[in-house]
Motif scaffolding. Structure first.
Motif, mmCIF file in Angstrom:
data_model
loop_
_atom_site.group_PDB
_atom_site.id
_atom_site.type_symbol
_atom_site.label_atom_id
_atom_site.label_comp_id
_atom_site.label_asym_id
_atom_site.label_seq_id
_atom_site.Cartn_x
_atom_site.Cartn_y
_atom_site.Cartn_z
ATOM 1 N N LEU A 1 0.836 -1.201 0.000
ATOM 2 C CA LEU A 1 0.000 0.000 0.000
ATOM 3 C C LEU A 1 0.876 1.258 0.000
ATOM 4 N N ALA A 2 0.666 2.162 0.961
ATOM 5 C CA ALA A 2 1.428 3.412 0.998
ATOM 6 C C ALA A 2 2.544 3.372 2.030
ATOM 7 N N GLU A 3 2.943 2.163 2.470
ATOM 8 C CA GLU A 3 4.015 2.051 3.450
ATOM 9 C C GLU A 3 5.342 2.545 2.871
ATOM 10 N N GLY A 4 6.240 2.953 3.772
ATOM 11 C CA GLY A 4 7.626 3.223 3.423
ATOM 12 C C GLY A 4 7.847 4.577 2.780
ATOM 13 N N ASN A 5 9.087 4.986 2.770
ATOM 14 C CA ASN A 5 9.462 6.251 2.154
ATOM 15 C C ASN A 5 10.964 6.266 1.875
ATOM 16 N N THR A 6 11.351 7.082 0.944
ATOM 17 C CA THR A 6 12.754 7.247 0.556
ATOM 18 C C THR A 6 13.076 8.725 0.478
ATOM 19 N N SER A 7 14.363 9.041 0.568
ATOM 20 C CA SER A 7 14.762 10.441 0.429
ATOM 21 C C SER A 7 16.161 10.553 -0.146
ATOM 22 N N ALA B 1 21.844 13.892 10.935
ATOM 23 C CA ALA B 1 22.220 14.963 11.856
ATOM 24 C C ALA B 1 23.668 14.871 12.311
ATOM 25 N N PHE B 2 24.259 13.678 12.257
ATOM 26 C CA PHE B 2 25.623 13.493 12.766
ATOM 27 C C PHE B 2 26.600 13.017 11.691
ATOM 28 N N GLY B 3 26.138 12.944 10.463
ATOM 29 C CA GLY B 3 26.981 12.512 9.355
ATOM 30 C C GLY B 3 26.138 12.362 8.109
ATOM 31 N N VAL B 4 26.570 12.951 7.031
ATOM 32 C CA VAL B 4 25.742 13.030 5.830
ATOM 33 C C VAL B 4 25.822 11.747 5.015
ATOM 34 N N ARG B 5 24.678 11.236 4.617
ATOM 35 C CA ARG B 5 24.549 10.201 3.602
ATOM 36 C C ARG B 5 23.510 10.683 2.594
ATOM 37 N N ARG B 6 23.736 10.355 1.339
ATOM 38 C CA ARG B 6 22.877 10.886 0.282
ATOM 39 C C ARG B 6 21.477 10.271 0.295
ATOM 40 N N PHE B 7 21.389 8.951 0.494
ATOM 41 C CA PHE B 7 20.106 8.262 0.390
ATOM 42 C C PHE B 7 19.696 7.625 1.718
ATOM 43 N N VAL B 8 18.402 7.706 2.011
ATOM 44 C CA VAL B 8 17.811 7.016 3.155
ATOM 45 C C VAL B 8 16.551 6.319 2.655
ATOM 46 N N ALA B 9 16.418 5.029 3.011
ATOM 47 C CA ALA B 9 15.246 4.252 2.601
ATOM 48 C C ALA B 9 14.614 3.598 3.826
ATOM 49 N N HIS B 10 13.348 3.863 4.039
ATOM 50 C CA HIS B 10 12.620 3.304 5.183
ATOM 51 C C HIS B 10 11.541 2.357 4.673
ATOM 52 N N THR B 11 11.619 1.084 5.086
ATOM 53 C CA THR B 11 10.645 0.090 4.663
ATOM 54 C C THR B 11 10.192 -0.746 5.856
#
Length: 255
Positions: A31-37, A108-118
């Motif tokens: 469905l609409a679960e999860g998000n990426t950035s 907040a404590f170190g930059v990473r380009r991509f974050v994926a939450h599932t």
């Protein structure tokens, strides 16, 4: 910066990652679960909009938000859920994911380009169990440790400002202990967060977390989980070959 629809900033990398993680056969989300950035510059994060499907995401399903503005909200003890909702809403009514603060807290404590939450079923089975806090505390095979590194467990909190604050606090403790940021965060009774400088890394971390959960569940059926001890893996991160392969596969080049 007010949350905005910035279609021109939605990259093919982010769109492709989102759709692949949303494939039904991968059982990471429904469905609409999860998000990426994706972090576009030092203050702009492009994140999936609330209520949209990862599998069928288009450039219209992403919102540009201010990293600094949202970080100030999560660090302000007087900020409310209403303040967060206002910061995530565009003038046209589209709203960035309610879990946007998680994407901010991980950076907040170190930059990473991509974050994926599932929300992978097999992983959620473990982080919703009575052994949630320790289920991934030690690796069970070396390739898992190479991709996932030392994971961070965060107990359950209501999605939104409460979860963002808890992840921020947990990240602060992790960085103080390891002088690094995690590749995988396990959210109790909730799901996972994969953190990487590359699309391939974010995808690899997400999929390896699923395999690792399945291995643990299978080992329980076979009589119990035999983990690799911290003594066994203590020197792994000091080995150049391990660090290089981890950087390539998990996307930790920015570490």
């Amino acid at each position: 910066m007010t949350a905005q629809l910035r279609r021109e900033l939605v990259t093919d990398d982010l769109l492709g990652l989102t759709r692949r993680l949303g494939l039904p056969e991968r059982d990471l989300v429904i469905l609409a679960e999860g998000n990426t950035s994706e972090l576009i510059d030092d203050d702009t994060i492009i994140i999936k909009a609330s209520g949209s499907s990862m599998e069928t995401a288009t450039i219209d399903d992403f919102v540009a938000v201010s990293f600094r503005e949202l970080l100030a909200i999560v660090r302000n003890p007087d900020a409310t859920q209403d303040d967060l909702t206002a910061a995530l809403s565009t003038p046209t009514g589209t709203r960035a994911s309610i879990e946007s603060l998680v994407h901010v807290a991980t950076r907040a404590f170190g930059v990473r380009r991509f974050v994926a939450h599932t929300h992978p079923t097999d992983v959620v089975s473990l982080v919703a169990s009575t052994e949630a806090a320790t289920a991934f505390a030690e690796p069970v095979y070396s390739e898992e440790f190479m991709i996932l590194g030392r994971s961070l467990y965060v107990p359950y909190a209501e999605p939104g400002i409460e979860l963002g604050r808890l992840v921020l606090s947990a990240m602060e403790g992790y960085v103080a202990e390891h002088n690094d940021i995690p590749s995988l965060i396990l959210l109790g009774n909730h799901g996972i967060i994969a953190i990487s400088d590359t699309v391939a890394g974010a995808e690899a971390i997400s999929l390896m977390a699923v395999k690792s959960a399945r291995v643990r569940l299978g080992a329980r059926i076979a009589g119990g989980v035999a983990t690799l001890s911290s003594e066994t893996t203590a020197e792994y991160f000091n080995r150049p070959d391990f660090r290089d392969r981890r950087a390539h596969l998990a996307g930790t080049e920015g570490a």
